[in-house]
Design an enzyme around this catalytic site. Structure first.
Site, short mmCIF file in Angstrom:
data_model
loop_
_atom_site.label_atom_id
_atom_site.label_comp_id
_atom_site.label_asym_id
_atom_site.label_seq_id
_atom_site.Cartn_x
_atom_site.Cartn_y
_atom_site.Cartn_z
N HIS A 132 -14.43 -9.90 45.74
CA HIS A 132 -14.43 -10.60 44.44
C HIS A 132 -13.77 -9.66 43.42
O HIS A 132 -13.85 -8.44 43.57
CB HIS A 132 -15.90 -10.85 44.08
CG HIS A 132 -16.15 -11.68 42.87
ND1 HIS A 132 -16.04 -11.18 41.60
CD2 HIS A 132 -16.51 -12.98 42.74
CE1 HIS A 132 -16.35 -12.14 40.73
NE2 HIS A 132 -16.63 -13.24 41.40
N ASP A 209 -21.64 -4.85 47.50
CA ASP A 209 -21.71 -5.96 46.55
C ASP A 209 -22.56 -7.03 47.21
O ASP A 209 -22.09 -7.75 48.10
CB ASP A 209 -20.29 -6.46 46.24
CG ASP A 209 -20.30 -7.77 45.46
OD1 ASP A 209 -21.39 -8.32 45.22
OD2 ASP A 209 -19.20 -8.23 45.09
N GLN A 212 -23.72 -12.21 47.14
CA GLN A 212 -23.88 -13.40 47.99
C GLN A 212 -24.83 -13.17 49.16
O GLN A 212 -25.07 -14.11 49.92
CB GLN A 212 -22.51 -13.85 48.53
CG GLN A 212 -21.51 -14.26 47.47
CD GLN A 212 -21.93 -15.54 46.73
OE1 GLN A 212 -22.81 -16.29 47.18
NE2 GLN A 212 -21.33 -15.77 45.58
N LYS A 235 -27.92 -16.05 41.00
CA LYS A 235 -27.53 -16.65 42.28
C LYS A 235 -28.71 -16.74 43.25
O LYS A 235 -28.59 -17.24 44.35
CB LYS A 235 -26.41 -15.82 42.93
CG LYS A 235 -25.09 -15.83 42.13
CD LYS A 235 -24.04 -15.04 42.87
CE LYS A 235 -22.87 -14.66 42.01
NZ LYS A 235 -22.00 -15.77 41.66
N CYS A 374 -12.31 -16.18 41.94
CA CYS A 374 -12.27 -14.76 41.53
C CYS A 374 -11.90 -13.86 42.70
O CYS A 374 -12.47 -12.76 42.85
CB CYS A 374 -13.60 -14.32 40.94
SG CYS A 374 -13.98 -15.14 39.41
C1 LIG Z 1 -19.26 -11.52 46.06
C2 LIG Z 1 -19.42 -11.57 44.56
N1 LIG Z 1 -19.37 -10.44 43.86
C3 LIG Z 1 -19.54 -10.43 42.54
C4 LIG Z 1 -19.73 -11.59 41.83
C5 LIG Z 1 -19.91 -11.50 40.35
O1 LIG Z 1 -21.16 -11.99 39.99
P1 LIG Z 1 -21.53 -12.13 38.45
O2 LIG Z 1 -20.52 -13.10 37.88
O3 LIG Z 1 -22.91 -12.67 38.45
O4 LIG Z 1 -21.39 -10.80 37.85
C6 LIG Z 1 -19.76 -12.79 42.51
C7 LIG Z 1 -19.90 -14.06 41.77
O5 LIG Z 1 -19.57 -15.11 42.23
C8 LIG Z 1 -19.61 -12.79 43.91
O6 LIG Z 1 -19.65 -13.91 44.61
#
Ligand SMILES: Cc1ncc(COP(=O)(O)O)c(C=O)c1O
Length: 417
Positions: A132, A209, A212, A235, A374
């Site tokens: 992401h 990270d 998910q 999430k 993203c």
């Molecule tokens: C794998 C992953 N990393 C980071 C993020 C960023 O999350 P946030 O927008 O809550 O900071 C997301 C959001 O969809 C994600 O799916």
């Protein structure tokens, strides 16, 4: 407070019963029942979370750590309890859990506070092709500032990490390996513990990270042996405005703070300042107290369901949806088979634009996401501008996937116009 439906069988969440906990699911959209298939972007919230936040504001709200009066003490206890709940959930100590705004802020914290201190010209940061943006851009920026270099582990045709490439990339110059636990586009569950072993063998750190993964699977940061683990509350049934960063105590203790100001200091003079103990050293200013209370309620909800059951449910739905999609010759699905992925399916339909598909689906009451999710570099690897993405959570049903497939049938009519 209504009780959480408890599940003892990994294969069987009582979905019909738990759906009653989610007030939004009784909504109609465009005069159709809402079918919410965008939980990878943000999950819906059960009554237990909404009530915990309301109760906190109605009964106990005050600023924390500053008052000697009852409300402030109650708020402080509630906020510290939230750290304990999250820590228990991921098998950490409570003071190794720092609350942030979201995953993005948690990853920025690592990149700024750890990266600026430890990265030097010629050092290497290893990411993957399926990250992401929030696990790419902060590292690119730190590389620009420090002269470090960013490398990306390749994925194969099924969207799995190429571990031979990882082994070749992770070397003596590597200082940080930062990877998604589960891809938000492909759903791939990555072998982060193996990547951690590769990183540690070279004296590098592992940052996961977990945006998910934590909503869907049991996370044990000690078993993963990760140095950092970043996640978002919104999430995983919790409120927006709160996320977290786990860090190994010895790593966090050596790091300088990320943000400076109130609450994170031990002493301030005109000449300088010293810092509080963990985790407060990394939580400057008034923190997300009500959000912490909501997150603790979300954790309690997930614990009562049981994470094996939560994961089994997402994989059951994913398997069912993949079976339907594989039967349609005009649907291209990206990513691995159901066993190797969480509850996310990205797909395209021949000759139709993802946004047009998502808009037809919306008119059928079905909420999915369309675009680059993203993950623009990953779109390049896949050779597409974007995809449609359906993502499933504890409240979704097989019947809703049937509605999704019917709505996809509606979308096909766009070709005839
Ligand atoms: C794998 C992953 N990393 C980071 C993020 C960023 O999350 P946030 O927008 O809550 O900071 C997301 C959001 O969809 C994600 O799916």
């Amino acid at each position: 407070m209504s009780a959480v439906p408890i599940s003892h069988d990994a294969a069987a969440l009582n979905v019909e019963m738990l759906r009653r906990d989610f007030p939004i699911l009784s909504r109609r959209v465009h005069d159709r029942p809402l079918v919410y298939l965008d939980s990878a972007a943000s999950s819906q919230k059960p009554r237990q979370v909404i009530d915990a936040i309301s109760r906190y504001y109605e009964y106990s709200h005050a600023n924390i750590h500053r008052g000697v009066y009852v409300l402030s003490e109650e708020a402080t206890i509630a906020y510290e309890h939230a750290h304990e709940s999250v820590a228990r959930f991921i098998h950490a100590d409570w003071d190794e859990v720092i609350f942030t705004k979201n995953t993005t802020e948690a990853l920025n914290l690592v990149a700024y506070a750890w990266g600026l201190q430890h990265l030097h010209a010629g050092d290497e940061v290893v990411l993957t092709q399926l990250e992401h943006h929030s696990n790419i851009v902060p590292w690119q920026q730190m590389a620009r500032r420090t002269g470090a270099v960013v490398h990306y582990i390749r994925i194969d045709a099924q969207g799995r990490l190429d571990l031979e490439h990882a082994d070749a990339l992770i070397g003596p110059r590597t200082k940080m390996v930062s990877v998604a636990h589960v891809s938000n586009v492909l759903g791939t569950i990555n072998p982060v513990a193996i990547l951690g072993q590769m990183a540690h063998a070279q004296g590098a750190l592992l940052c996961v990270d977990g945006a998910q993964s934590i909503p869907h699977m049991a996370v044990d940061v000690r078993a993963l042996d990760c140095d950092f683990f970043a996640f978002s509350g919104h999430k995983m049934l919790g409120p927006t405005g709160i996320g977290g960063l786990y860090g190994k105590r010895q790593v966090l203790e050596q790091m300088e703070p990320f943000l400076y100001g109130g609450d994170m200091i031990s002493e301030v003079t005109f000449a300088g300042a010293s810092w509080q103990d963990l985790p407060w050293k990394f939580e400057a200013g008034t923190p997300p107290i009500a959000e912490g209370v909501g997150l603790a309620a979300a954790v309690a909800y997930l614990e009562a369901l049981g994470m094996p059951a939560v994961l089994a449910h997402a994989q059951h739905l994913t398997r069912y949806a993949l079976e339907q999609m594989h039967q349609a010759p005009d649907i291209a699905v990206y990513g691995p088979e159901a066993e190797a992925r969480g509850g996310v399916i990205s797909f395209n339909i021949t000759d139709l634009h993802p946004h047009d598909i998502a808009s037809v689906l919306d008119h059928c009451g079905v909420a999915i996401r369309a675009g680059h999710h993203c993950a623009m570099p990953l779109m390049q690897v896949l050779g597409v501008n974007g995809t449609c993405r359906a993502s499933f959570y504890v409240y979704n049903t097989v019947g809703e996937i049937d509605v999704l497939m019917e709505a996809i049938g509606e979308a096909r009519r766009l070709r005839r116009r």
